[in-house]
Design an enzyme around this catalytic site. Structure first.
Site, PDB file in Angstrom:
ATOM      1  N   CYS A   9      15.721   1.924  20.508  1.00 53.99           N
ATOM      2  CA  CYS A   9      14.939   3.090  20.943  1.00 53.99           C
ATOM      3  C   CYS A   9      15.173   3.455  22.410  1.00 53.99           C
ATOM      4  O   CYS A   9      14.925   4.594  22.810  1.00 53.99           O
ATOM      5  CB  CYS A   9      13.456   2.844  20.700  1.00 53.99           C
ATOM      6  SG  CYS A   9      13.079   2.354  19.002  1.00 53.99           S
ATOM      7  N   HIS A 134      10.484   8.338  24.294  1.00 51.08           N
ATOM      8  CA  HIS A 134      10.911   7.949  22.948  1.00 51.08           C
ATOM      9  C   HIS A 134       9.823   8.364  21.965  1.00 51.08           C
ATOM     10  O   HIS A 134       8.631   8.124  22.189  1.00 51.08           O
ATOM     11  CB  HIS A 134      11.141   6.438  22.881  1.00 51.08           C
ATOM     12  CG  HIS A 134      11.162   5.923  21.484  1.00 51.08           C
ATOM     13  ND1 HIS A 134      11.981   6.461  20.511  1.00 51.08           N
ATOM     14  CD2 HIS A 134      10.448   4.935  20.872  1.00 51.08           C
ATOM     15  CE1 HIS A 134      11.775   5.826  19.365  1.00 51.08           C
ATOM     16  NE2 HIS A 134      10.851   4.897  19.563  1.00 51.08           N
ATOM     17  N   ASN A 164      10.208   9.055  13.846  1.00 54.33           N
ATOM     18  CA  ASN A 164      10.779   8.155  14.855  1.00 54.33           C
ATOM     19  C   ASN A 164      12.249   7.950  14.510  1.00 54.33           C
ATOM     20  O   ASN A 164      12.586   7.250  13.555  1.00 54.33           O
ATOM     21  CB  ASN A 164      10.011   6.831  14.829  1.00 54.33           C
ATOM     22  CG  ASN A 164      10.570   5.809  15.802  1.00 54.33           C
ATOM     23  OD1 ASN A 164      11.665   5.959  16.343  1.00 54.33           O
ATOM     24  ND2 ASN A 164       9.826   4.737  16.017  1.00 54.33           N
TER      25      ASN A 164
END
Length: 208
Positions: A9, A134, A164
């Site tokens: 990430c 993120h 995500n």
């Protein structure tokens, strides 16, 4: 040169800093930084606490030398003692996380780190035009942005559209904001990635 910066990430912001360093050192004159993730290969479809949150995606940026550098100093690090909180494990490999531990860490520890990123860049949080964290989930994005003090910034919330997408989430969200005309060219934008093995990296850039 080609390399895989496997920090999940936080991968895009780590790779962007690495490319920037190579250009500043004269080791390169142009670079392409790609953030890409295929979560569907590693998601556990029986774990409804995670599989409904993630998605596949990709985003890229061209970085080149310029008289006025548009990428500020990176602030990066890791929290090895919490490496278990976001991980790939098992056979076959599957994504797993401890959501509450990540939430508590992100909402308490990230705001001062993001302020340090702004300090290194010489930009006050109130002067940021956009904040692109993120895209983990809104429960992390919104309090971190609020505690940072980016009161005049557009906050990226592409997680509501794309999920995500890990390493892809920052370039994906930024590109959509640019395409929609939400950020003026040259305006300061905070990029900040965090996640796998509790690594993090962030910098202030000038919007392309």
């Amino acid at each position: 040169a080609a390399m895989d910066v496997n920090v999940v990430c936080a991968g895009f912001t780590h790779a962007l800093a690495t490319a920037d360093h190579a250009l500043r050192a004269g080791a390169a004159t142009n670079a392409i930084v790609v953030g890409v993730e295929k979560f569907t290969d590693v998601v556990d479809w029986t774990d409804r606490s995670t599989c409904v949150l993630v998605g596949d995606g990709a985003g890229a940026a061209v970085v080149t030398t310029a008289a006025e550098p548009a990428i500020g100093p990176v602030v990066w690090g890791s929290v090895p003692e919490m490496g278990h909180a976001v991980r790939i494990e098992g056979t076959p490999s599957r994504f797993a996380q401890e959501g509450q531990a990540v939430y508590r860490w992100a909402t308490t520890q990230l705001p001062p780190i993001t302020r340090t990123v702004c300090e290194r860049a010489g930009v006050a949080p109130a002067d940021l035009a956009a904040v692109v964290l993120h895209q983990a989930n809104l429960r992390i994005i919104e309090p971190v942005a609020r505690k940072l003090g980016a009161v005049n910034a557009v906050i990226a919330t592409d997680v509501t559209e794309s999920g995500n997408t890990s390493a892809a989430s920052i370039p994906l969200a930024l590109s959509k904001m640019v395409e929609r005309g939400e950020i003026p060219p040259g305006a300061p934008v905070l990029l900040f990635g965090f996640g796998g093995n509790l690594s993090y990296a962030g910098q202030v850039i000038r919007c392309p």
